[in-house]
Design a protein around this motif. Structure first.
Motif, mmCIF file in Angstrom:
data_model
loop_
_atom_site.group_PDB
_atom_site.id
_atom_site.type_symbol
_atom_site.label_atom_id
_atom_site.label_comp_id
_atom_site.label_asym_id
_atom_site.label_seq_id
_atom_site.Cartn_x
_atom_site.Cartn_y
_atom_site.Cartn_z
ATOM 1 N N GLU A 6 45.052 28.950 -51.976
ATOM 2 C CA GLU A 6 43.665 29.377 -52.104
ATOM 3 C C GLU A 6 42.930 29.231 -50.774
ATOM 4 O O GLU A 6 43.275 28.389 -49.953
ATOM 5 C CB GLU A 6 42.925 28.535 -53.149
ATOM 6 N N SER A 7 41.883 30.030 -50.630
ATOM 7 C CA SER A 7 40.999 29.904 -49.465
ATOM 8 C C SER A 7 39.615 30.398 -49.848
ATOM 9 O O SER A 7 39.455 31.106 -50.846
ATOM 10 C CB SER A 7 41.539 30.696 -48.271
ATOM 11 N N LEU A 20 36.415 33.428 -53.359
ATOM 12 C CA LEU A 20 37.693 32.748 -53.226
ATOM 13 C C LEU A 20 38.818 33.774 -53.156
ATOM 14 O O LEU A 20 38.767 34.814 -53.814
ATOM 15 C CB LEU A 20 37.932 31.807 -54.406
ATOM 16 N N SER A 21 39.823 33.435 -52.373
ATOM 17 C CA SER A 21 41.002 34.278 -52.258
ATOM 18 C C SER A 21 42.228 33.468 -52.622
ATOM 19 O O SER A 21 42.240 32.239 -52.498
ATOM 20 C CB SER A 21 41.153 34.804 -50.833
ATOM 21 N N CYS A 22 43.257 34.162 -53.056
ATOM 22 C CA CYS A 22 44.523 33.511 -53.390
ATOM 23 C C CYS A 22 45.647 34.447 -53.007
ATOM 24 O O CYS A 22 45.607 35.645 -53.325
ATOM 25 C CB CYS A 22 44.572 33.181 -54.874
ATOM 26 N N TRP A 36 42.060 31.995 -62.512
ATOM 27 C CA TRP A 36 41.502 30.826 -61.862
ATOM 28 C C TRP A 36 41.178 29.753 -62.890
ATOM 29 O O TRP A 36 40.610 30.037 -63.946
ATOM 30 C CB TRP A 36 40.218 31.200 -61.112
ATOM 31 N N TYR A 80 41.271 37.763 -55.840
ATOM 32 C CA TYR A 80 39.985 37.260 -55.401
ATOM 33 C C TYR A 80 39.118 36.886 -56.610
ATOM 34 O O TYR A 80 39.308 37.400 -57.709
ATOM 35 C CB TYR A 80 39.240 38.324 -54.589
ATOM 36 N N TYR A 94 38.706 24.523 -57.625
ATOM 37 C CA TYR A 94 39.166 25.782 -58.194
ATOM 38 C C TYR A 94 40.606 26.047 -57.758
ATOM 39 O O TYR A 94 40.919 25.993 -56.553
ATOM 40 C CB TYR A 94 38.270 26.925 -57.734
ATOM 41 N N SER A 95 41.455 26.357 -58.734
ATOM 42 C CA SER A 95 42.863 26.622 -58.467
ATOM 43 C C SER A 95 43.229 27.994 -58.995
ATOM 44 O O SER A 95 42.814 28.359 -60.106
ATOM 45 C CB SER A 95 43.748 25.575 -59.140
ATOM 46 N N CYS A 96 44.017 28.720 -58.229
ATOM 47 C CA CYS A 96 44.503 30.000 -58.749
ATOM 48 C C CYS A 96 45.828 29.774 -59.477
ATOM 49 O O CYS A 96 46.505 28.766 -59.255
ATOM 50 C CB CYS A 96 44.647 31.030 -57.643
ATOM 51 N N TRP A 113 50.690 27.471 -60.037
ATOM 52 C CA TRP A 113 49.278 27.289 -59.696
ATOM 53 C C TRP A 113 49.169 26.664 -58.323
ATOM 54 O O TRP A 113 50.071 25.976 -57.844
ATOM 55 C CB TRP A 113 48.527 26.481 -60.737
ATOM 56 N N THR A 117 40.898 24.442 -54.218
ATOM 57 C CA THR A 117 39.912 24.376 -53.147
ATOM 58 C C THR A 117 38.595 23.876 -53.740
ATOM 59 O O THR A 117 38.208 24.286 -54.835
ATOM 60 C CB THR A 117 39.737 25.749 -52.486
#
Length: 123
Positions: A6-7, A20-22, A36, A80, A94-96, A113, A117
């Motif tokens: 994640e970022s 957020l991106s993953c 997410w 995203y 937050y986790s993807c 997962w 972040t």
């Protein structure tokens, strides 16, 4: 094995936005439903949003409907989550996640997962 990274997390004032991106490594996102989770201090993990493999149909928790938007770009192999009108109660890690079915994510049983972040919403 799929690793998710994640970022995009950070600190934002209430009413603001974060995106957020993953991204996956090891396999392509097109093979999976994605979503997410979040976990706030002292609370259990909850599913925030999820979308099917094509990205054409999505699930949202009632607490984020109308404020958060999930999107999946299979061409760019990325996922995203746009978070708008943020509230203090959105503060969480937050986790993807990725799974063979959207149901698995909604039931908090993904195949993979990320580490998560931290997103903090201040008043």
């Amino acid at each position: 094995q799929v690793q998710l990274v994640e970022s995009g997390g950070g600190l934002v004032q209430a009413g603001g936005s974060l995106r957020l991106s993953c991204a996956p490594s090891g396999r392509t996102f097109s093979c999976y439903a994605v979503g997410w989770f979040r976990q706030a201090p002292g609370k259990e993990r909850e599913v925030v949003t999820a979308t099917i493999k094509s990205g054409s149909s999505s699930y949202y928790a009632d607490s984020v409907k109308g404020r958060f938007t999930i999107s999946k770009d299979n061409d760019k192999d990325a996922m995203y989550m746009q978070m708008d009108s943020l509230k203090r109660e959105d503060t969480a890690v937050y986790s993807c996640a990725a799974a063979q079915s959207l149901q698995s994510i909604v039931l908090l049983s993904p195949d993979y997962w990320g580490r998560g972040t931290q997103d903090t919403v201040s008043s």
